[in-house]
Structure formats: structure tokens, C-alpha cells
Design a protein around this motif. Structure first.
Motif, PDB file in Angstrom:
ATOM      1  N   ALA A  38    -111.828 -36.203 110.863  1.00 51.13           N
ATOM      2  CA  ALA A  38    -111.041 -35.854 109.678  1.00 51.13           C
ATOM      3  C   ALA A  38    -109.751 -36.675 109.615  1.00 51.13           C
ATOM      4  O   ALA A  38    -109.356 -37.141 108.541  1.00 51.13           O
ATOM      5  N   ARG A  39    -109.106 -36.859 110.748  1.00 47.29           N
ATOM      6  CA  ARG A  39    -107.890 -37.687 110.775  1.00 47.29           C
ATOM      7  C   ARG A  39    -108.198 -39.113 110.365  1.00 47.29           C
ATOM      8  O   ARG A  39    -107.431 -39.754 109.659  1.00 47.29           O
ATOM      9  N   GLY A  40    -109.318 -39.637 110.818  1.00 49.98           N
ATOM     10  CA  GLY A  40    -109.724 -40.985 110.437  1.00 49.98           C
ATOM     11  C   GLY A  40    -109.927 -41.112 108.940  1.00 49.98           C
ATOM     12  O   GLY A  40    -109.501 -42.091 108.324  1.00 49.98           O
ATOM     13  N   HIS A  41    -110.554 -40.097 108.342  1.00 53.18           N
ATOM     14  CA  HIS A  41    -110.770 -40.121 106.895  1.00 53.18           C
ATOM     15  C   HIS A  41    -109.443 -40.045 106.140  1.00 53.18           C
ATOM     16  O   HIS A  41    -109.271 -40.726 105.128  1.00 53.18           O
ATOM     17  N   ARG A  42    -108.514 -39.225 106.633  1.00 56.91           N
ATOM     18  CA  ARG A  42    -107.198 -39.134 105.972  1.00 56.91           C
ATOM     19  C   ARG A  42    -106.465 -40.466 106.075  1.00 56.91           C
ATOM     20  O   ARG A  42    -105.837 -40.910 105.109  1.00 56.91           O
ATOM     21  N   THR A  43    -106.553 -41.116 107.224  1.00 52.59           N
ATOM     22  CA  THR A  43    -105.901 -42.417 107.403  1.00 52.59           C
ATOM     23  C   THR A  43    -106.515 -43.451 106.465  1.00 52.59           C
ATOM     24  O   THR A  43    -105.799 -44.229 105.832  1.00 52.59           O
ATOM     25  N   GLU A  44    -107.835 -43.459 106.352  1.00 54.83           N
ATOM     26  CA  GLU A  44    -108.501 -44.389 105.440  1.00 54.83           C
ATOM     27  C   GLU A  44    -108.057 -44.153 104.007  1.00 54.83           C
ATOM     28  O   GLU A  44    -107.831 -45.102 103.256  1.00 54.83           O
ATOM     29  N   ALA A  45    -107.922 -42.887 103.615  1.00 54.10           N
ATOM     30  CA  ALA A  45    -107.511 -42.567 102.249  1.00 54.10           C
ATOM     31  C   ALA A  45    -106.094 -43.064 101.984  1.00 54.10           C
ATOM     32  O   ALA A  45    -105.805 -43.615 100.917  1.00 54.10           O
ATOM     33  N   ARG A  46    -105.195 -42.878 102.926  1.00 57.07           N
ATOM     34  CA  ARG A  46    -103.822 -43.358 102.758  1.00 57.07           C
ATOM     35  C   ARG A  46    -103.779 -44.874 102.670  1.00 57.07           C
ATOM     36  O   ARG A  46    -103.093 -45.446 101.836  1.00 57.07           O
ATOM     37  N   THR A  47    -104.501 -45.525 103.544  1.00 58.46           N
ATOM     38  CA  THR A  47    -104.518 -46.982 103.572  1.00 58.46           C
ATOM     39  C   THR A  47    -105.121 -47.527 102.284  1.00 58.46           C
ATOM     40  O   THR A  47    -104.608 -48.484 101.710  1.00 58.46           O
ATOM     41  N   ALA A  48    -106.186 -46.918 101.814  1.00 59.82           N
ATOM     42  CA  ALA A  48    -106.832 -47.376 100.584  1.00 59.82           C
ATOM     43  C   ALA A  48    -105.885 -47.244  99.399  1.00 59.82           C
ATOM     44  O   ALA A  48    -105.827 -48.134  98.553  1.00 59.82           O
ATOM     45  N   SER A  49    -105.123 -46.150  99.315  1.00 57.30           N
ATOM     46  CA  SER A  49    -104.219 -45.979  98.181  1.00 57.30           C
ATOM     47  C   SER A  49    -103.101 -47.009  98.225  1.00 57.30           C
ATOM     48  O   SER A  49    -102.670 -47.511  97.190  1.00 57.30           O
ATOM     49  N   ARG A  50    -102.626 -47.358  99.402  1.00 61.19           N
ATOM     50  CA  ARG A  50    -101.592 -48.393  99.522  1.00 61.19           C
ATOM     51  C   ARG A  50    -102.156 -49.755  99.149  1.00 61.19           C
ATOM     52  O   ARG A  50    -101.519 -50.535  98.449  1.00 61.19           O
ATOM     53  N   ASP A  51    -103.357 -50.060  99.635  1.00 60.33           N
ATOM     54  CA  ASP A  51    -103.977 -51.341  99.328  1.00 60.33           C
ATOM     55  C   ASP A  51    -104.271 -51.469  97.842  1.00 60.33           C
ATOM     56  O   ASP A  51    -104.170 -52.544  97.274  1.00 60.33           O
ATOM     57  N   GLU A  52    -104.645 -50.371  97.213  1.00 58.54           N
ATOM     58  CA  GLU A  52    -104.947 -50.371  95.782  1.00 58.54           C
ATOM     59  C   GLU A  52    -103.723 -50.775  94.971  1.00 58.54           C
ATOM     60  O   GLU A  52    -103.824 -51.555  94.032  1.00 58.54           O
ATOM     61  N   SER A  53    -102.549 -50.260  95.336  1.00 55.20           N
ATOM     62  CA  SER A  53    -101.336 -50.594  94.591  1.00 55.20           C
ATOM     63  C   SER A  53    -100.988 -52.072  94.731  1.00 55.20           C
ATOM     64  O   SER A  53    -100.525 -52.699  93.789  1.00 55.20           O
ATOM     65  N   VAL A  54    -101.239 -52.635  95.887  1.00 57.39           N
ATOM     66  CA  VAL A  54    -100.980 -54.066  96.096  1.00 57.39           C
ATOM     67  C   VAL A  54    -101.972 -54.896  95.290  1.00 57.39           C
ATOM     68  O   VAL A  54    -101.616 -55.871  94.636  1.00 57.39           O
ATOM     69  N   ARG A  55    -103.220 -54.462  95.292  1.00 57.35           N
ATOM     70  CA  ARG A  55    -104.270 -55.201  94.601  1.00 57.35           C
ATOM     71  C   ARG A  55    -104.064 -55.184  93.094  1.00 57.35           C
ATOM     72  O   ARG A  55    -104.229 -56.202  92.419  1.00 57.35           O
ATOM     73  N   THR A  56    -103.704 -54.031  92.536  1.00 60.57           N
ATOM     74  CA  THR A  56    -103.564 -53.894  91.085  1.00 60.57           C
ATOM     75  C   THR A  56    -102.171 -54.240  90.595  1.00 60.57           C
ATOM     76  O   THR A  56    -101.972 -54.426  89.406  1.00 60.57           O
ATOM     77  N   GLY A  57    -101.197 -54.270  91.496  1.00 58.33           N
ATOM     78  CA  GLY A  57     -99.825 -54.540  91.097  1.00 58.33           C
ATOM     79  C   GLY A  57     -99.096 -53.305  90.595  1.00 58.33           C
ATOM     80  O   GLY A  57     -97.968 -53.375  90.137  1.00 58.33           O
ATOM     81  N   ARG A  58     -99.749 -52.146  90.674  1.00 54.22           N
ATOM     82  CA  ARG A  58     -99.122 -50.888  90.251  1.00 54.22           C
ATOM     83  C   ARG A  58     -98.425 -50.244  91.434  1.00 54.22           C
ATOM     84  O   ARG A  58     -98.974 -50.178  92.527  1.00 54.22           O
TER      85      ARG A  58
END
Length: 67
Positions: A38-58
Motif C-alpha cells: 500500500a505504501r508503494g502504491h501511495r508513493t507511485e501516486a504521489r510521484t505520478a501526480s508530480r510528473d504529470e504537472s511537469v509533463r503538462t506544464g500545469r
């Protein structure tokens, strides 16, 4: 779900039981493994949301720290 049998060092299992507050070795180890996943999934979710903002510029506001 399929079951797997493994051998673990007794001291390790006792430590897990004490830390988890669970008297059954099987349940204690299963609880720790489920928490780890579960901790791994939470970490992946946080990392994905940060990466998404960099990718989209939002810009996405940071999630509050849990402490």
C-alpha cells in the motif's frame, strides 16, 4: 487467491508480531506485506501526480505532509 508457504527466521517473525501487535505469525507477516504494498502504491501516486504537472506544464499544489 493462491497461497505461498515460505520459511522465515523466527526472530524476524517475532519482531513483526511485536511491532504489529498481532499474536498470529501468519497474520502479522501478511499485515506487514500488505502495508508495504500500500505504501508503494501511495508513493507511485504521489510521484505520478508530480510528473504529470511537469509533463503538462500545469502547476499542482503540493499534497499536505502527513506526519
Amino acid at each position: 487467491m493462491a497461497k505461498v508457504s515460505i520459511s522465515l527466521d523466527a526472530e524476524l517473525v517475532v519482531e513483526v508480531m511485536v511491532l504489529a501487535g498481532i499474536g498470529n505469525p501468519q497474520d502479522a507477516v501478511e499485515t506487514v506485506v500488505r502495508d508495504y504494498i500500500a505504501r508503494g502504491h501511495r508513493t507511485e501516486a504521489r510521484t505520478a501526480s508530480r510528473d504529470e504537472s511537469v509533463r503538462t506544464g500545469r502547476l499542482v499544489p503540493p499534497e499536505p505532509e502527513q506526519g
